[in-house]
Structure formats: structure tokens, C-alpha cells
Design a protein around this motif. Structure first.
Motif, mmCIF file in Angstrom:
data_model
loop_
_atom_site.group_PDB
_atom_site.id
_atom_site.type_symbol
_atom_site.label_atom_id
_atom_site.label_comp_id
_atom_site.label_asym_id
_atom_site.label_seq_id
_atom_site.Cartn_x
_atom_site.Cartn_y
_atom_site.Cartn_z
ATOM 1 N N PRO A 24 0.838 -1.202 0.000
ATOM 2 C CA PRO A 24 0.000 0.000 0.000
ATOM 3 C C PRO A 24 0.875 1.255 0.000
ATOM 4 O O PRO A 24 1.829 1.336 0.764
ATOM 5 C CB PRO A 24 -0.793 -0.104 1.309
ATOM 6 C CG PRO A 24 -0.653 -1.520 1.754
ATOM 7 C CD PRO A 24 0.645 -2.010 1.224
ATOM 8 N N SER A 55 -5.468 -3.308 -3.344
ATOM 9 C CA SER A 55 -5.180 -2.573 -2.113
ATOM 10 C C SER A 55 -3.775 -2.926 -1.630
ATOM 11 O O SER A 55 -3.240 -2.279 -0.750
ATOM 12 C CB SER A 55 -6.201 -2.930 -1.036
ATOM 13 O OG SER A 55 -5.970 -4.255 -0.579
ATOM 14 N N LYS A 57 -2.919 -5.328 0.157
ATOM 15 C CA LYS A 57 -2.856 -5.905 1.516
ATOM 16 C C LYS A 57 -2.235 -7.312 1.459
ATOM 17 O O LYS A 57 -2.247 -7.954 0.401
ATOM 18 C CB LYS A 57 -4.231 -5.912 2.169
ATOM 19 C CG LYS A 57 -5.247 -6.814 1.516
ATOM 20 C CD LYS A 57 -6.470 -6.946 2.432
ATOM 21 C CE LYS A 57 -7.370 -8.040 1.923
ATOM 22 N NZ LYS A 57 -8.584 -7.591 1.256
ATOM 23 N N ALA A 58 -1.697 -7.725 2.594
ATOM 24 C CA ALA A 58 -0.978 -9.001 2.634
ATOM 25 C C ALA A 58 -1.869 -10.136 2.141
ATOM 26 O O ALA A 58 -3.021 -10.256 2.562
ATOM 27 C CB ALA A 58 -0.485 -9.283 4.044
ATOM 28 N N GLU A 60 -3.140 -10.584 -0.810
ATOM 29 C CA GLU A 60 -3.968 -10.263 -1.971
ATOM 30 C C GLU A 60 -3.198 -10.585 -3.258
ATOM 31 O O GLU A 60 -2.001 -10.352 -3.346
ATOM 32 C CB GLU A 60 -4.334 -8.775 -1.945
ATOM 33 C CG GLU A 60 -5.266 -8.329 -3.054
ATOM 34 C CD GLU A 60 -5.418 -6.795 -3.040
ATOM 35 O OE1 GLU A 60 -6.464 -6.319 -2.574
ATOM 36 O OE2 GLU A 60 -4.478 -6.108 -3.461
ATOM 37 N N GLY A 79 0.450 -9.030 -3.073
ATOM 38 C CA GLY A 79 0.141 -8.080 -2.001
ATOM 39 C C GLY A 79 0.983 -8.384 -0.775
ATOM 40 O O GLY A 79 0.931 -9.492 -0.248
ATOM 41 N N GLY A 81 1.139 -6.073 1.952
ATOM 42 C CA GLY A 81 0.668 -5.337 3.125
ATOM 43 C C GLY A 81 1.756 -4.419 3.633
ATOM 44 O O GLY A 81 2.735 -4.140 2.929
ATOM 45 N N ASP A 82 1.605 -3.971 4.863
ATOM 46 C CA ASP A 82 2.614 -3.083 5.432
ATOM 47 C C ASP A 82 3.743 -3.933 5.979
ATOM 48 O O ASP A 82 3.808 -4.213 7.168
ATOM 49 C CB ASP A 82 2.001 -2.211 6.529
ATOM 50 C CG ASP A 82 2.973 -1.133 6.980
ATOM 51 O OD1 ASP A 82 4.117 -1.104 6.456
ATOM 52 O OD2 ASP A 82 2.599 -0.329 7.845
ATOM 53 N N SER A 91 4.130 -13.901 7.131
ATOM 54 C CA SER A 91 3.198 -13.177 6.277
ATOM 55 C C SER A 91 3.751 -13.068 4.851
ATOM 56 O O SER A 91 3.009 -13.207 3.877
ATOM 57 C CB SER A 91 2.949 -11.790 6.872
ATOM 58 O OG SER A 91 2.330 -10.952 5.930
ATOM 59 N N SER A 95 2.021 -14.641 1.557
ATOM 60 C CA SER A 95 1.612 -13.781 0.451
ATOM 61 C C SER A 95 2.179 -14.304 -0.863
ATOM 62 O O SER A 95 1.473 -14.396 -1.868
ATOM 63 C CB SER A 95 2.098 -12.348 0.688
ATOM 64 O OG SER A 95 1.489 -11.829 1.845
#
Ligand code: BES
Ligand code: MN
Ligand code: ZN
Length: 493
Positions: A24, A55, A57-58, A60, A79, A81-82, A91, A95
Motif C-alpha cells: 500500500p 489494495s 494488503k498481505a 492479496e 500483495g 501489506g505493510d 506473512s 503472500s
């Protein structure tokens, strides 16, 4: 499936899909992490991902059509994420796994890789572990095949460290795949004799000595647990010992795995619903076999002994009865009050044998109790021990390897419920805290001073739900990576 490295430019790499990490950005924008693409290309891709609704995000997965100037047939956004707040790398592995799973059926994909070793490791592992399917028993229908070839694109030139890492990830992944295959194999195709042969085949050509106990040898050595559980089946039980003893090793790791090739419950028969999943009741055995294979292939300087007791738990005119008393390898007599608590009986014999060698560390992995799932859910294995340091060591190794575990207590308070009026101990205790109760039963066979860790992998070893991240439906290969990591930490350089 092959996993390789290349330093070719992402835009000119011919492939079915080019995978790119996205995160993101400010507002609704998306940041693209793509070394080797021009700033203009990256900007164009960022816009395309944003207008496709990504988006980032993790977990995606966003698919874009072919882009001018890029040879790949499609572009896939991973994706992330942060990821600056990411705790550990699980994570990231997941992903990447989601994105790679979405490429099933493709021939070749390329991933723009994070080239530094700490990031390349989870990327490579997540990518490769996701490229799995089990089609061995598809007949006329084909089933989906995972992507055939994954190329990790690194900037500049491929370094020796990167090469070494990928070679290691290949070994670990192939072992996890074999463990999954063994768990997924139908129970009619994998009776104890076949599991024993699979153990032998797994380490063929490696410096691993294999010894197999048949029924006569089990009788000779007094393995009443393995014989008792196996006696109801026309498929006879076995015990397999795998020994890897490289020169220069100073530590000794012993691994014991529950190998019930099918668990009907025996005379204390299970309900019909989902009984088919009990083909996976040898997940601990699969983990032991496949970890020994990986450790030997990696040439780790640590002595490793794998113990695989294996039997089929069936009801029949020859089966054990509730109330039967059997004598274990170490002389302990057990009153079998429930024939469905069979795993602890075959483990007792194998643990009794393993402790005679006084290993530096003894770990067992077993799909031992339904209570594991009640306590920790379907994805987190319970870790119990007679030694706080050893338990912490195994939990830390699992974290490092990317397997979810949690420490659970073993209290002497569970022991009185196992008291038997007839024998030394009964095989069931209190209904509550069943996972720890089973651990306390196993502890009965561990002498004081022997560091021992018990992993209950009942639910985590078999994913009955849909695939997620790099974890497929069915066999997951749970405990293989943890075992290899523990061995790595015990190995002398
Ligand atoms: N193999 C089962 C445990 C299991 C349950 C593994 C669900 C995976 C998913 C084990 O042999 C068993 O039947 N345990 C009993 C013990 C009880 C009779 C004390 C259980 O958990 O119900
Ligand atoms: Mn059972
Ligand atoms: Zn079982």
C-alpha cells in the motif's frame, strides 16, 4: 517443479507470468517493488494495479493483462501489506504462496525477488512450497498441476550465497513435498509395510542405515505396544530405525514419529464422519522420515536417529479389547481402556528404545489427540517437554523455520487419572486437557535427565479446509522444517 535463480532483466524474461511485490502506498496508490524495471515502467504498473482495484494488503493477488515493453503474458501483484511492521517472515511466505498458487497450470513464472538472503529465504520457500499438488491417484481425470518452473530474478549477478540458499530450499521443499505425499496417500496404498518401504526409499543412496523390525523381531524385543495396536489388522505392523551418523558429529538428535497408517479407533471405533482423514495419522512418521532425508542431503554434522513405529488400528476378531493389558518395550504394563488412544502405545515402545541411546535431544511428533485442535486450533501445534530449555529450543526453531507452535505445560497433576487398578498405567486419563494428558502418558517412558520434547501435530499436519498461503489442502508436511532447523542448530560446523 524447479526453482532457479537468474539475473536476467524482468521485462525481457519470457514467461507465463511475472510476479511483483506490491505494498500500500499513500492514499489509494500502490508501491511497486521491481528492480530491473525502468522508473516509467514501475509507475505505469503502479497505476495499473491501482486501477485494477489492488489494495496490496498481505495475501492479496492481483492479475494484470500483458503490458507493453514486458514479455510476460500476465503480471501478478503479490500483495505484501505493510511489510515494515511484519512480525517475522510468515506473512511474506504466505503472500508469495497465494500468488504462486494462483499460477497453477502455468509452465514458467518469474518472480522479481528481494535479493538479500534474509528476504530471499522466505520468498523462495513460500514460492516453492506453494507449487504442490497430489495427483498420483487421479485416474481418468487429470487434476490441476502446479506451475512447472519458478525463476527468481535477482539484480546484477547471481551470487554463490544465493545459489547455496536455493539449493538448500530445494532440499527442504522436496522433503516437505514427500511428507505431504505420504500423508495424502490413500490408506489402502500405504499400509505399515509400504510406509516402512517408503522410509527406506526416501533415504536410498544417502549415508543412512535402515533397520526394519518385522512382527517376529517386534515379538523378540517385546514391543507390546506396536504389536497390540497392529494385531487387529491383516496388514502387519513394523518399526523402522533410520541412522545418520556423519563423521565429526558431536550431538545426537533422536526423532520419533507416530505412524498409524489408518486409525479407525479399533474396537473403540470412531464415528463415520471424516474418518477418512485418519489416513493422515502417520503425519509424525512422515515428518521423521523426511527430516532425516533432508538432514542427510544437507550433510549436517549432527548424528540423527529416526524411529518410525507403524501399525494400522483396525477392529476385528483379533483386535485388542478395551481392558486388555499389554507390556511395553521397557516393561511397563498398560491397561488399554480405549483402543482409540493407540498412538501413545506405539510411541511408548519407540521412545523406550530411543532413550537407551541417551540422545542429546529426543523429539517426537504425533497426530496424537483431537484435544490439540480444541486447545490450539487447526494450525498451531502443541509443544510439551520435561525440560523448559529444550521446549524453548524447539519452539524457537519452529519460529525460525516458519512453523506455528505454542508451548504447553505438562503437569504431574494429570498423572493420577491414568492410574490403573490392574496394570502399571492405563492408556486414558482425564477428559479435560487431553493433549497434555497424552504428553504425561508419554513422559512415563522417558527417564529422568533425558531431554525430551513432544509435538502434538494432530490438526496442523492435515489441512482439511481450503489451501491458504503455501499450505495446500490435505497433508501439510508439519514438523519437517522444525526438525531440520533443530538439527541445523545442533550441528557442529
Ligand atoms: N489419531 C487420533 C487423534 C486425532 C484426532 C488426530 C483428530 C487428528 C485429528 C488419536 O489416535 C485419537 O484417536 N485420540 C483420541 C484419544 C482419546 C481416546 C483419549 C482422541 O483424541 O479422541
Ligand atoms: Mn486413535
Ligand atoms: Zn491415532
Amino acid at each position: 517443479m524447479t526453482l532457479t535463480l537468474a539475473a536476467t532483466s524482468p521485462a525481457s524474461t519470457v514467461c507465463d507470468a511475472l510476479l511483483i511485490g506490491i505494498a500500500p502506498g499513500k492514499g489509494k496508490s500502490v508501491d511497486v517493488y521491481a528492480h530491473g524495471l525502468s522508473a516509467a515502467q514501475s509507475r505505469k504498473l503502479a497505476e495499473a494495479f491501482a486501477s485494477a482495484g489492488a489494495s496490496a494488503k498481505a495475501g492479496e493477488v492481483t492479475r494484470l493483462p500483458a503490458q507493453t515493453g514486458i514479455k510476460a503474458k500476465t503480471i501478478i501483484g503479490i500483495g505484501l501489506g505493510d511489510f515494515r511492521n511484519m512480525l517475522g517472515f510468515e506473512s511474506y511466505r504466505r503472500s508469495v504462496g497465494n500468488a504462486v498458487r494462483s499460477t497453477a497450470g502455468m509452465k514458467k513464472i518469474a518472480i522479481i525477488a528481494t535479493p538479500d538472503i534474509p528476504h530471499l529465504r522466505p520468498l523462495a520457500l513460500g514460492a516453492q512450497l506453494a507449487a504442490y499438488s497430489f495427483t498420483e491417484h487421479k485416474g481418468k481425470s487429470k487434476g490441476t498441476t502446479p506451475v512447472q518452473s519458478i525463476v527468481l530474478l535477482v539484480p546484477g549477478a547471481v551470487t554463490p550465497e544465493q545459489k547455496e540458499l536455493i539449493a538448500e530450499i530445494n532440499v527442504i521443499s522436496q522433503s516437505v513435498f514427500l511428507a505431504r505425499d505420504l500423508v495424502n496417500t490413500p490408506p489402502n496404498a500405504l499400509p505399515p509395510v509400504a510406509l516402512a518401504k517408503a522410509a527406506k526409499d526416501a533415504v536410498a543412496g544417502l549415508p543412512v542405515k535402515v533397520t526394519t523390525w518385522d512382527v517376529a523381531a517386534l515379538k523378540r524385543d517385546g514391543c507390546g505396544g506396536i504389536l497390540g495396536v497392529g494385531q487387529g489388522s491383516t496388514n502387519p505392523p513394523r518399526l523402522v530405525k533410520l541412522e545418520y551418523a556423519p563423521a565429526g558429529a558431536t550431538k545426537h538428535l533422536s526423532l520419533v514419529g507416530k505412524g498409524i497408517t489408518f486409525d479407525t479407533g479399533g474396537i473403540s471405533i470412531k464415528p463415520a464422519a471424516q474418518m477418512d482423514e485418519m489416513k493422515g495419522d502417520m503425519g509424525g512418521a512422515a515428518a521423521v522420515i523426511c527430516a532425516v532425508k533432508a538432514i542427510a542431503e544437507l550433510g549436517l554434522k549432527v548424528k540423527v536417529t529416526g524411529w518410525v513405529p507403524t501399525a494400522e488400528n483396525m477392529p476385528s476378531g483379533d483386535a485388542m479389547r478395551p481392558g486388555d493389558v499389554i507390556t511395553m518395550f521397557d516393561g511397563t504394563t498398560v491397561e488399554v481402556l480405549n483402543t482409540d488412544a493407540e498412538g501413545r502405545l506405539i510411541l511408548a515402545d519407540a521412545l523406550g528404545m530411543a532413550v537407551l541411546e541417551k540422545p542429546t535431544l529426543l523429539i517426537d511428533a504425533a497426530t496424537l489427540t483431537g484435544a490439540q485442535g480444541i486447545a490450539l486450533g487447526t494450525r498451531i501445534s502443541g509443544v510439551m517437554s520435561n525440560d523448559d530449555g529444550a521446549r524453548a529450543q524447539v519452539c524457537a526453531a519452529a519460529d525460525a523455520a516458519g512453523e506455528e507452535v505454542w508451548p504447553m505445560p505438562l503437569s504431574e497433576d494429570f498423572r493420577p487419572a491414568f492410574d490403573s487398578a490392574t496394570a502399571d498405567i492405563a492408556n486414558i486419563g482425564d477428559r479435560f486437557g487431553g493433549m497434555m494428558g497424552a504428553g504425561v502418558f508419554l513422559q512415563e517412558f522417558i527417564p529422568k535427565g533425558q531431554p525430551w520434547v513432544h509435538m502434538d501435530i494432530a490438526r496442523p499436519s492435515f489441512n482439511e479446509k481450503a489451501a491458504y498461503g503455501y499450505t495446500p489442502k490435505g497433508g501439510t508436511g508439519a514438523a519437517v522444517r522444525t526438525f531440520v532447523q533443530v538439527a541445523r542448530e545442533l550441528a557442529t560446523e
